[in-house]
Design a protein around this motif. Structure first.
Motif, PDB file in Angstrom:
ATOM      1  N   ARG B 176       6.745   1.635  -1.076  1.00 48.57           N
ATOM      2  CA  ARG B 176       7.253   1.559   0.292  1.00 48.57           C
ATOM      3  C   ARG B 176       7.678   0.129   0.633  1.00 48.57           C
ATOM      4  NH1 ARG B 176      10.245   2.529   4.275  1.00 48.57           N
ATOM      5  NH2 ARG B 176       9.311   2.379   6.340  1.00 48.57           N
ATOM      6  N   LEU B 177       6.863  -0.849   0.204  1.00 49.13           N
ATOM      7  CA  LEU B 177       7.203  -2.255   0.453  1.00 49.13           C
ATOM      8  C   LEU B 177       8.475  -2.638  -0.300  1.00 49.13           C
ATOM      9  CD1 LEU B 177       3.583  -3.749   0.319  1.00 49.13           C
ATOM     10  CD2 LEU B 177       5.102  -3.766   2.324  1.00 49.13           C
ATOM     11  N   LEU B 178       8.596  -2.152  -1.534  1.00 49.02           N
ATOM     12  CA  LEU B 178       9.814  -2.425  -2.317  1.00 49.02           C
ATOM     13  C   LEU B 178      11.030  -1.810  -1.618  1.00 49.02           C
ATOM     14  CD1 LEU B 178       8.422  -1.825  -5.943  1.00 49.02           C
ATOM     15  CD2 LEU B 178       9.143  -4.032  -4.976  1.00 49.02           C
ATOM     16  N   ASP B 179      10.873  -0.575  -1.130  1.00 49.87           N
ATOM     17  CA  ASP B 179      11.972   0.098  -0.421  1.00 49.87           C
ATOM     18  C   ASP B 179      12.407  -0.683   0.815  1.00 49.87           C
ATOM     19  OD1 ASP B 179      11.918   2.098  -2.262  1.00 49.87           O
ATOM     20  OD2 ASP B 179      10.913   3.580  -0.985  1.00 49.87           O
ATOM     21  N   LEU B 180      11.424  -1.317   1.477  1.00 53.93           N
ATOM     22  CA  LEU B 180      11.752  -2.108   2.673  1.00 53.93           C
ATOM     23  C   LEU B 180      12.471  -3.408   2.310  1.00 53.93           C
ATOM     24  CD1 LEU B 180       8.473  -1.668   4.773  1.00 53.93           C
ATOM     25  CD2 LEU B 180      10.775  -0.965   5.492  1.00 53.93           C
ATOM     26  N   GLY B 181      12.530  -3.721   1.017  1.00 55.32           N
ATOM     27  CA  GLY B 181      13.247  -4.918   0.583  1.00 55.32           C
ATOM     28  C   GLY B 181      12.334  -6.044   0.123  1.00 55.32           C
ATOM     29  N   HIS B 182      11.010  -5.818   0.188  1.00 53.75           N
ATOM     30  CA  HIS B 182      10.098  -6.874  -0.262  1.00 53.75           C
ATOM     31  C   HIS B 182      10.174  -7.023  -1.774  1.00 53.75           C
ATOM     32  CE1 HIS B 182       7.954  -7.581   3.540  1.00 53.75           C
ATOM     33  NE2 HIS B 182       8.191  -6.302   3.770  1.00 53.75           N
ATOM     34  N   ARG B 183      10.109  -8.254  -2.244  1.00 56.06           N
ATOM     35  CA  ARG B 183      10.007  -8.515  -3.673  1.00 56.06           C
ATOM     36  C   ARG B 183       8.773  -9.348  -3.966  1.00 56.06           C
ATOM     37  NH1 ARG B 183      12.544  -4.892  -3.340  1.00 56.06           N
ATOM     38  NH2 ARG B 183      14.615  -4.373  -4.145  1.00 56.06           N
ATOM     39  N   ARG B 184       8.443 -10.272  -3.052  1.00 57.18           N
ATOM     40  CA  ARG B 184       7.249 -11.108  -3.235  1.00 57.18           C
ATOM     41  C   ARG B 184       6.058 -10.432  -2.544  1.00 57.18           C
ATOM     42  NH1 ARG B 184       7.643 -15.276  -5.778  1.00 57.18           N
ATOM     43  NH2 ARG B 184       5.805 -16.291  -4.928  1.00 57.18           N
ATOM     44  N   ILE B 185       5.492  -9.452  -3.277  1.00 54.68           N
ATOM     45  CA  ILE B 185       4.362  -8.680  -2.755  1.00 54.68           C
ATOM     46  C   ILE B 185       3.103  -9.132  -3.486  1.00 54.68           C
ATOM     47  CG2 ILE B 185       3.402  -6.364  -2.461  1.00 54.68           C
ATOM     48  CD1 ILE B 185       6.335  -5.305  -2.873  1.00 54.68           C
ATOM     49  N   ALA B 186       2.144  -9.663  -2.737  1.00 55.99           N
ATOM     50  CA  ALA B 186       0.893 -10.108  -3.369  1.00 55.99           C
ATOM     51  C   ALA B 186      -0.145  -8.993  -3.307  1.00 55.99           C
ATOM     52  CB  ALA B 186       0.353 -11.347  -2.660  1.00 55.99           C
ATOM     53  N   ILE B 187      -0.951  -8.895  -4.357  1.00 55.74           N
ATOM     54  CA  ILE B 187      -2.093  -7.970  -4.323  1.00 55.74           C
ATOM     55  C   ILE B 187      -3.370  -8.757  -4.598  1.00 55.74           C
ATOM     56  CG2 ILE B 187      -1.670  -7.239  -6.745  1.00 55.74           C
ATOM     57  CD1 ILE B 187      -2.927  -4.484  -5.816  1.00 55.74           C
ATOM     58  N   LEU B 188      -4.314  -8.658  -3.640  1.00 60.04           N
ATOM     59  CA  LEU B 188      -5.605  -9.345  -3.757  1.00 60.04           C
ATOM     60  C   LEU B 188      -6.671  -8.287  -3.970  1.00 60.04           C
ATOM     61  CD1 LEU B 188      -5.296 -11.683  -0.611  1.00 60.04           C
ATOM     62  CD2 LEU B 188      -4.165 -11.870  -2.835  1.00 60.04           C
ATOM     63  N   THR B 189      -7.432  -8.431  -5.037  1.00 63.56           N
ATOM     64  CA  THR B 189      -8.480  -7.437  -5.286  1.00 63.56           C
ATOM     65  C   THR B 189      -9.608  -8.061  -6.104  1.00 63.56           C
ATOM     66  OG1 THR B 189      -8.855  -5.132  -6.002  1.00 63.56           O
ATOM     67  CG2 THR B 189      -7.359  -6.463  -7.349  1.00 63.56           C
ATOM     68  N   GLY B 190     -10.527  -7.216  -6.593  1.00 67.10           N
ATOM     69  CA  GLY B 190     -11.708  -7.709  -7.306  1.00 67.10           C
ATOM     70  C   GLY B 190     -11.477  -7.859  -8.801  1.00 67.10           C
ATOM     71  N   ASN B 191     -12.563  -7.987  -9.521  1.00 66.71           N
ATOM     72  CA  ASN B 191     -12.550  -8.137 -10.973  1.00 66.71           C
ATOM     73  C   ASN B 191     -11.817  -6.955 -11.623  1.00 66.71           C
ATOM     74  OD1 ASN B 191     -13.180  -8.200 -13.709  1.00 66.71           O
ATOM     75  ND2 ASN B 191     -15.293  -8.895 -13.363  1.00 66.71           N
TER      76      ASN B 191
END
Lengths: 342, 342
Positions: B176-191
């Motif tokens: 969905r974020l890609l469809d909106l035009g985002h390219r610099r999408i960060a993902i923060l998660t655990g180990n």
């Protein structure tokens, strides 16, 4: 020498060593009052029989289970979870495990759980009853057989208790709203026979009285601490002919319901209505605008409750009950403004 | 006939009645396989000796304590509290009490608690380890001696497990974020060695791959599930020369930290940055603007874990391990917008 059926008990060890159970127990618990030759006879029997003491068996001998029962309304109320977390940490450090049960605020559940923790031979119990303590309930607690510490309650009086000064903080919140020019200030809280509701209403009345103003009794709703009650009461008040210009949400789990009611009616905080919550939360802090709250330290409440309990479990049974009142402050945030000119 | 020292045990009852301990036990537990005259001899002995079975003693005979251990990171994380609440309700209905202990996500604590629940002779354990399961840890779990059910984990494989389909929901969020035009999408998660982190990153990569786009590895941060980690990672990314235009907060307790980081930098959601959280919460729902989330049913997770455990406790030990994957959806709210034209 190995028994083929059933667990090897300390009686078997005592028999094999030719000593009394008490002597075998003293050896196992490493007491100094056992003669060396007796000690070696017992240790040799333990070895031959492959006797393995376990926590349950040890607890029967010691009459201690290292279990503490905790009855709360619902573990998934953030403020209660913070309380439980802190009590857990303190008890854990002392070697006790916490058995947590939800009462859902229902008396039948509370009674059932008190019985259950009794059967489990809990070494103590943390309890915040949601039903006023009448003689039958008091008798049940008296028969529990291990120390009890109340949280945010003050009955029965003979139990240790830790509570927050809700009267002081809600007095300050109400005064501030009066200073801003509010006169129609509603307070939503739980059963006024329970400590936190009684205290909040007391603080509210005190502020009106100091200002020489009369309380409109239709704006005092002591019907329940739940978010659903907050939603219901806020909705009906906001829909009334003379709606309040400020709302005090007097329960740790009530704010989400009050905020939903305001949102559903399309009202804006603080332009249309000022809001005060009870107990700080991520919701109150990160809401737009941030919500003013009466704040007290739930973790400190949990730690204090655990420490009071550990003191009793540790043997201090005859000193008078301790009732600790922790401070509560009023934290003003952007959810307050003067009432709209009508 | 009354013993003056020590508790009256079932052995004393059996002796007085002239029967075996097993027979006395069958009478006490009301089994039908006892002859009437034997039954009355035992009941008469129980009466004469004033024998009172208690839960601890009963548990020793039955080899059941009616206790279930639950190791969670912190009870005061709302999503975990919801899990515990549902598991509690299911176990409670079956007569089991829940001993809850916080591991703080530390391996030493997890190990200590597994040992403790073993000593308490818990009938089972619910566990979501925060350390990847290596051979030593696996051996510890294997030696626990009672059934184990994992939540939001899939190792060790021989244990029953219930988890949520994070890969599917984060795939949809990323798409969905890609469809909106985002390219610099960060993902923060655990180990990334732990199931929920691995799955979220897998879903994220899958969405990029399907779109024929490369992942910028500097935007994938698998350093910890904590709110503090969310704050730290979001802050450093937002302060970088090429900040992300969208942030996926991939941990149930991480969103408050990410929101604080955005607020501290004075950025506006969704104009300056789009945000997706993990796990629904009052904070996500009542935030301005409301935050889009990957959502799964934590209560269903708790109920399922409890039911899997009760099935094993009930005696079903030899069927293959069951790994239940619950659906997770992507709930879009006003926290998403196309990236600002730079």
């Amino acid at each position: 020498m190995r028994k083929t059926v059933g667990r090897i008990t300390i009686k078997d060890v005592a028999e094999a060593a030719g000593v009394s159970v008490g002597t075998a127990s003293r050896v196992i618990n490493n007491k100094a009052t056992v003669r060396p030759e007796i000690r070696s006879a017992v240790l040799s029997a333990i070895d031959r029989l492959d006797y393995q003491p376990n926590a349950v068996a040890q607890s029967m001998r010691r009459r201690s289970t290292q279990l503490v029962g905790c009855i709360i309304r619902e573990i998934n109320i953030p403020a209660l979870a913070a309380f439980v977390r802190a009590a857990h940490d303190e008890l854990d450090q002392a070697g006790y495990s916490l058995v947590i049960s939800n009462s859902e605020g229902r008396r039948a559940r509370e009674e059932e759980l008190i019985h259950r923790f009794g059967r489990l031979q809990s070494d103590g119990m943390l309890l915040g009853p949601y039903t006023p303590v009448d003689p039958a309930y008091e008798k049940l607690l008296r028969g529990f057989g291990a120390p009890i510490v109340l949280f945010d309650r003050n009955e029965p009086e003979w139990a240790d208790a830790v509570a927050a000064d809700h009267a002081g903080s809600i007095d300050r919140a109400t005064s501030r709203l009066l200073d801003l020019g509010h006169r129609r200030i509603a307070i939503l809280t739980g059963n006024p026979l329970l400590f936190p509701a009684a205290e909040r209403i007391r603080g509210y009345r005190r502020a009106f009285q100091r200002a020489g103003l009369a309380v409109d009794e239709s704006l005092v709703r002591g019907t329940g601490f739940l978010a659903a009650e907050g939603f219901r009461n806020a909705s009906s008040l906001l829909a009334s002919a003379a709606p309040p210009t400020a709302l005090i949400s007097g329960g740790i789990d009530m704010l989400p319901g009050v905020l939903r009611a305001i949102r559903v009616r399309g009202l804006s905080i603080p332009d249309d209505i000022s809001v005060v919550g009870s107990g700080d939360s991520e919701l109150a802090e990160l809401h737009t605008p941030p919500i003013s709250v009466e704040r007290w330290d739930m973790a400190e409440t949990g730690r204090t409750a655990a420490l009071l309990l550990l003191r009793r479990i540790g043997g201090e049974r005859d000193t008078p009950p301790e009732h600790v009142l922790l401070p509560a402050e009023f934290v003003e945030r952007a959810s307050l403004a003067p009432p709209r000119q009508s």
